[in-house]
Design a protein around this motif. Structure first.
Motif, PDB file in Angstrom:
ATOM      1  N   PRO A 192      -3.763  -7.189 -52.924  1.00 15.85           N
ATOM      2  CA  PRO A 192      -3.126  -7.749 -54.123  1.00 15.85           C
ATOM      3  C   PRO A 192      -3.722  -9.086 -54.556  1.00 15.85           C
ATOM      4  CG  PRO A 192      -1.465  -6.940 -52.587  1.00 15.85           C
ATOM      5  CD  PRO A 192      -2.776  -6.908 -51.860  1.00 15.85           C
ATOM      6  N   ALA A 193      -4.393  -9.801 -53.640  1.00 17.52           N
ATOM      7  CA  ALA A 193      -4.998 -11.083 -54.001  1.00 17.52           C
ATOM      8  C   ALA A 193      -6.075 -10.920 -55.059  1.00 17.52           C
ATOM      9  CB  ALA A 193      -5.581 -11.755 -52.754  1.00 17.52           C
ATOM     10  N   PHE A 194      -6.629  -9.723 -55.191  1.00 16.49           N
ATOM     11  CA  PHE A 194      -7.693  -9.489 -56.166  1.00 16.49           C
ATOM     12  C   PHE A 194      -7.201  -8.693 -57.368  1.00 16.49           C
ATOM     13  CE2 PHE A 194      -9.816  -9.775 -51.970  1.00 16.49           C
ATOM     14  CZ  PHE A 194     -10.452 -10.994 -52.184  1.00 16.49           C
ATOM     15  N   ALA A 195      -5.903  -8.727 -57.601  1.00 20.52           N
ATOM     16  CA  ALA A 195      -5.335  -8.041 -58.766  1.00 20.52           C
ATOM     17  C   ALA A 195      -5.673  -8.802 -60.041  1.00 20.52           C
ATOM     18  CB  ALA A 195      -3.821  -7.925 -58.615  1.00 20.52           C
ATOM     19  N   ALA A 196      -6.018  -8.073 -61.071  1.00 17.23           N
ATOM     20  CA  ALA A 196      -6.289  -8.686 -62.374  1.00 17.23           C
ATOM     21  C   ALA A 196      -6.176  -7.617 -63.449  1.00 17.23           C
ATOM     22  CB  ALA A 196      -7.682  -9.319 -62.402  1.00 17.23           C
ATOM     23  N   GLY A 197      -5.817  -8.044 -64.648  1.00 15.84           N
ATOM     24  CA  GLY A 197      -5.709  -7.128 -65.769  1.00 15.84           C
ATOM     25  C   GLY A 197      -5.424  -7.909 -67.035  1.00 15.84           C
ATOM     26  N   CYS A 198      -5.326  -7.193 -68.129  1.00 17.24           N
ATOM     27  CA  CYS A 198      -5.043  -7.805 -69.429  1.00 17.24           C
ATOM     28  C   CYS A 198      -3.832  -7.085 -70.025  1.00 17.24           C
ATOM     29  CB  CYS A 198      -6.248  -7.678 -70.353  1.00 17.24           C
ATOM     30  SG  CYS A 198      -5.960  -8.296 -72.021  1.00 17.24           S
ATOM     31  N   GLY A 199      -2.779  -7.847 -70.312  1.00 15.40           N
ATOM     32  CA  GLY A 199      -1.566  -7.262 -70.853  1.00 15.40           C
ATOM     33  C   GLY A 199      -1.741  -6.642 -72.223  1.00 15.40           C
ATOM     34  N   GLN A 200      -2.864  -6.920 -72.883  1.00 12.78           N
ATOM     35  CA  GLN A 200      -3.110  -6.340 -74.205  1.00 12.78           C
ATOM     36  C   GLN A 200      -3.426  -4.851 -74.125  1.00 12.78           C
ATOM     37  OE1 GLN A 200      -6.333  -8.739 -75.615  1.00 12.78           O
ATOM     38  NE2 GLN A 200      -5.085 -10.587 -75.809  1.00 12.78           N
ATOM     39  N   PHE A 201      -3.980  -4.420 -72.973  1.00 15.00           N
ATOM     40  CA  PHE A 201      -4.340  -3.010 -72.807  1.00 15.00           C
ATOM     41  C   PHE A 201      -4.216  -2.640 -71.330  1.00 15.00           C
ATOM     42  CE2 PHE A 201      -6.864   0.676 -72.026  1.00 15.00           C
ATOM     43  CZ  PHE A 201      -6.885   1.415 -73.192  1.00 15.00           C
ATOM     44  N   MET A 202      -3.253  -1.774 -71.012  1.00 13.56           N
ATOM     45  CA  MET A 202      -3.040  -1.291 -69.651  1.00 13.56           C
ATOM     46  C   MET A 202      -2.881   0.231 -69.700  1.00 13.56           C
ATOM     47  SD  MET A 202      -2.557  -3.663 -67.146  1.00 13.56           S
ATOM     48  CE  MET A 202      -2.076  -5.382 -66.938  1.00 13.56           C
ATOM     49  N   MET A 203      -3.665   0.919 -68.886  1.00 13.48           N
ATOM     50  CA  MET A 203      -3.551   2.379 -68.812  1.00 13.48           C
ATOM     51  C   MET A 203      -3.210   2.766 -67.367  1.00 13.48           C
ATOM     52  SD  MET A 203      -6.334   5.330 -69.847  1.00 13.48           S
ATOM     53  CE  MET A 203      -6.059   5.171 -71.629  1.00 13.48           C
ATOM     54  N   VAL A 204      -2.212   3.623 -67.198  1.00 17.48           N
ATOM     55  CA  VAL A 204      -1.732   3.972 -65.856  1.00 17.48           C
ATOM     56  C   VAL A 204      -1.475   5.468 -65.757  1.00 17.48           C
ATOM     57  CG1 VAL A 204      -0.621   1.712 -65.615  1.00 17.48           C
ATOM     58  CG2 VAL A 204       0.724   3.662 -66.414  1.00 17.48           C
ATOM     59  N   ARG A 205      -1.488   5.943 -64.524  1.00 15.43           N
ATOM     60  CA  ARG A 205      -1.027   7.306 -64.257  1.00 15.43           C
ATOM     61  C   ARG A 205       0.498   7.288 -64.203  1.00 15.43           C
ATOM     62  NH1 ARG A 205      -4.509  10.985 -63.548  1.00 15.43           N
ATOM     63  NH2 ARG A 205      -6.688  10.462 -63.083  1.00 15.43           N
TER      64      ARG A 205
END
Length: 392
Positions: A192-205
């Motif tokens: 989890p220390a290397f978690a990163a993303g952009c709230g503008q675009f998230m795609m998930v299963r």
């Protein structure tokens, strides 16, 4: 002492520069998909987005290569957003308007609307897109292919900037991301220390999203771009990042106050976290600001410098210590500027922000400390006409 300080400045500038350059080979545009793709539910939380929601929907409707539905979750809009979406839904069955339930206690508005939208979705892939994002026709298909066997993928659209604080501060998103996140380690595991993303675009299963709790697991956060990938990785799921510069655009803010308040609203969950703000600030000041101080001083005294050069006194007037310090500082300046110059070309960022990079770093730190002091005072965060009081 001065040599040690110059060496430390050089090191603090060099490491992010090397990491940034290395990450550029890993942070790429997703390739064209090959296999048949699962259908996607595009989920847009919308609160008072009448000015741009039609453009957002037209952009998604132009998507190619994948079957999709669009759900706009109207979050108590009072400006006609729902009426615009309802009109478009009447013309295209792929568009659906849903209305979010009343905001429950203990929830952030966006997370609440995203959770409601996910529960209304019909397809196995969920794609959360902000209303100010404009997707290009291939974006959905490429990111669905990129999702592959991963559980969450995200990407940063090209950030459209206009005002001073926009082009000074928003390009620093890429600088911080690629200069301080080792993407090879992010992809090597699920730490989890290397978690990163952009709230503008998230795609998930979809299945993995509900298994780990999705947005219901980050109810109070203002920083879904960081917290949702971390939640997935804590649950044992893989996450990844892709470059969306050529696949989507976003105009996050349009004024100085929006930039300042928008970056400050979730700062204490990122750089301004009380546990990391001091070391992060020290690294940024040493590597990105301090090396430029002698350069500014030299430019301020340019006539004296020219005179010294004309009389061939420049090198002879520098002490032995200075002959060591000068290359270290010049190296630090080059290393600090390198990521920003690359960002101008690769991510089409404004060159003025890159030129004034150390000023941008100081402004960024100003936002972080202002957000931290507000939190320590128990101050509330106001966003989208709602007030949130984060826990101290």
């Amino acid at each position: 002492m001065m040599i040690a300080l110059a060496a430390l400045c050089f090191l603090c500038a060099l490491v992010p520069a090397i990491l940034f350059v290395n990450n550029l080979s890993l942070y790429r545009e997703p390739p064209l998909p090959g296999d048949p793709l699962p259908a996607v539910s595009v989920l847009i939380p919308a609160r008072n987005e009448a000015e741009g929601i039609a453009d957002a929907l037209h952009a998604v409707l132009a998507s190619t290569g994948v079957a999709f539905e669009i759900i706009v979750m109207d979050d108590g809009s009072t400006d006609g957003t729902a009426e615009i979406v309802q009109g478009m839904a009447a013309q295209d069955p792929r568009v659906r308007l849903e209305r979010a339930p009343a905001l429950a206690a203990g929830w952030n508005g966006k997370q609440h609307a995203c959770w409601a939208a996910a529960r209304a979705a019909r397809h196995p892939v969920l794609c959360f897109v902000d209303a100010d994002v404009r997707l290009k026709p291939q974006c959905l298909a490429r990111m669905t292919g990129f999702l592959g066997g991963k559980s969450l993928v995200s990407g940063f659209p090209q950030q459209t900037t206009g005002t001073f604080l926009e082009w000074m501060l928003l390009p620093l998103i890429h600088f911080v991301l690629l200069g301080f996140l080792p993407m090879s380690r992010m992809r090597a595991g699920i730490d989890p220390a290397f978690a990163a993303g952009c709230g503008q675009f998230m795609m998930v299963r979809r299945d993995d999203y509900f298994a780990c709790g999705g947005h219901s697991g980050i109810k109070l956060t203002m920083h879904d771009g960081l917290r949702l990938p971390r939640l997935f990785r804590e649950a044992g799921y893989r996450t990844d990042l892709a470059d969306l510069t050529d696949l989507a655009t976003c105009r996050m803010y349009t004024s100085a106050s929006q930039v300042w308040n928008g970056l400050a609203k979730n700062a204490t969950e990122g750089l301004a976290d009380p546990r990391r703000i001091v070391p992060v600030s020290a690294i940024l000041i040493l590597g990105q600001v301090l090396p430029f101080v002698p350069l500014v001083a030299a430019l301020a005294s340019l006539p004296l410098l020219v005179a010294a050069l004309q009389h061939r006194m420049f090198l002879f007037g520098i002490s032995r210590e200075g002959l060591i310090i000068l290359p270290l500082l010049l190296g630090a300046i080059i290393a600090a500027w390198l990521p920003r110059c690359l960002g101008v070309g690769v991510f089409r960022q404004d060159a003025r922000g890159a030129l004034l990079h150390p000023v941008g770093i100081l402004l960024l730190l100003g936002v972080q400390f202002w957000a931290l002091f507000r939190k320590l005072r128990g101050g509330a965060v106001s966003w989208r006409d709602r007030v949130y009081t984060p826990p101290v």
